[in-house]
Design an enzyme around this catalytic site. Structure first.
Site, short mmCIF file in Angstrom:
data_model
loop_
_atom_site.label_atom_id
_atom_site.label_comp_id
_atom_site.label_asym_id
_atom_site.label_seq_id
_atom_site.Cartn_x
_atom_site.Cartn_y
_atom_site.Cartn_z
N TYR A 34 0.83 -1.21 0.00
CA TYR A 34 0.00 0.00 0.00
C TYR A 34 0.86 1.25 0.00
O TYR A 34 2.08 1.19 0.18
CB TYR A 34 -0.95 -0.01 1.21
CG TYR A 34 -0.30 0.35 2.54
CD1 TYR A 34 0.57 -0.52 3.17
CD2 TYR A 34 -0.57 1.58 3.16
CE1 TYR A 34 1.15 -0.19 4.40
CE2 TYR A 34 0.01 1.91 4.38
CZ TYR A 34 0.87 1.03 4.99
OH TYR A 34 1.45 1.36 6.19
N LYS A 148 6.42 -1.78 1.92
CA LYS A 148 5.24 -1.21 2.58
C LYS A 148 4.09 -2.21 2.47
O LYS A 148 3.16 -2.08 1.67
CB LYS A 148 4.88 0.15 1.95
CG LYS A 148 4.05 1.02 2.88
CD LYS A 148 4.14 2.48 2.49
CE LYS A 148 3.17 3.37 3.26
NZ LYS A 148 3.34 3.39 4.70
N GLU A 180 12.89 2.68 13.51
CA GLU A 180 11.89 3.70 13.13
C GLU A 180 10.77 3.67 14.16
O GLU A 180 10.88 3.00 15.18
CB GLU A 180 11.37 3.43 11.71
CG GLU A 180 10.72 2.07 11.54
CD GLU A 180 10.19 1.82 10.13
OE1 GLU A 180 9.92 2.79 9.39
OE2 GLU A 180 10.02 0.63 9.78
N LEU A 204 11.20 1.49 6.77
CA LEU A 204 10.54 1.96 5.56
C LEU A 204 11.23 3.25 5.10
O LEU A 204 11.46 4.15 5.92
CB LEU A 204 9.07 2.26 5.84
CG LEU A 204 8.26 2.58 4.59
CD1 LEU A 204 7.92 1.31 3.84
CD2 LEU A 204 7.01 3.35 4.93
#
Ligand code: PDD
Length: 286
Positions: A34, A148, A180, A204
């Site tokens: 996505y 993702k 992250e 990401l």
């Protein structure tokens, strides 16, 4: 409130009328990828970067891109137009499609393509004035975090753990290094230098992250992409989390302790202002 119009496999229809079969591999396996793309004054933000990352994610899960760049752009533009002039947050998803449940890839299946729009909710000004709390948690996710993927159960559990501790985000640590946030990238200011972990399979490659690095370089803010240890995180004068939906959000409490003097710091203020100016330029562009 006008009805939200979405796109599903070639059709534009009201969101509450859009259905996918229960055997869709997105539903059964979380087998899909996505993107989330902000739209300001009808203009998608860094669209080329989002479409490039979508391509990378699709390649990462051995799905070919069902649409070319021109088709994606046209569909997204239609969705933007259907959903009014306010700022929007586009969500697009591609799954491996509908097939009898079997772990192996189906031989011939059309991917499912879905796009929806939500109103873009600006971050509460109080949070920008005061900053938010974050907690550190062990990064329990898999080894392909650069993809993702829609399979977000670990991220959801980590974010919920943060919310249950009255914090806005979980900052994740793997092998004693910051990776992250549960749904964001992380920056710190340490001894006057802006630091963010380097890109790789542990995180990401955030579109907001990349823009912050780019803007810091352009405006002479010293910035390095390098590993950040847990100890450096705890000594940071400033901590921020970045994402398409939260933009650049200052973290002023970490694990119950103030970060720096407990207020959003001067480097955040500088980059936040530059980022807003960059957005305003997009809004004004033809
Ligand atoms: N998520 N890291 C993770 C794990 C994320 O889920 C996100 C964003 C980011 C930031 O990426 P970007 O700057 O491109 O938004 C980093 C989106 C917003 C979401 O899942 O809703």
């Amino acid at each position: 409130m006008p009805e939200s119009i979405c796109y599903l496999n070639g059709n534009y229809l009201p969101l509450d009328k859009a259905c996918v079969p229960v055997l869709d591999r997105g539903f059964i396996f979380g087998d899909g990828v996505y993107e989330v793309i902000p739209v300001y004054a009808g203009k998608p933000f860094r669209l080329d970067h989002h479409l490039q990352r979508l391509n990378n994610s699709l390649n990462g899960v051995y799905l070919s891109n069902p649409l070319d760049e021109a088709n994606w752009t046209q569909i997204l533009q239609q969705i933007i137009e259907h959903n009014g002039d306010g700022d929007q947050s586009l969500y697009l998803q591609v799954t491996r499609g509908v097939a009898k449940r079997d772990h192996g890839f189906p031989a011939t299946t059309e991917p499912t393509v879905f796009v929806m729009s939500n109103p873009f909710k600006p971050v509460d000004t109080r949070l920008l004035e005061e900053g938010v709390a974050a907690i550190t948690l062990e990064d329990i996710r898999w080894q392909y975090c650069h993809i993702k993927s829609i399979a977000l159960l670990p991220n959801i559990l980590l974010r919920q753990q943060a919310l249950d501790a009255d914090a806005a985000e979980a900052i994740l640590i793997k092998d004693n290094k910051v990776t992250e946030g549960a749904a964001s990238n992380v920056f710190i200011v340490l001894d006057g230098i802006l630091l963010t972990p380097p890109k790789g399979e542990c995180l990401l490659p955030g579109i907001t992250r990349d823009l912050v690095v780019e803007l810091a370089d352009q405006h002479g803010v010293p910035c390095q992409q390098r590993d950040i240890s847990r100890e450096e995180l705890s000594r940071a004068g400033e901590i921020w989390v970045t994402s398409s939906t939260r933009e650049i959000l200052p973290v002023t409490r970490l694990d119950g302790h103030p970060v720096g003097d407990g207020l959003p710091g001067p480097v955040w203020q500088t980059l936040y202002t530059i980022y807003q100016d960059y957005k305003d330029e997009l809004r004004r562009s033809a």
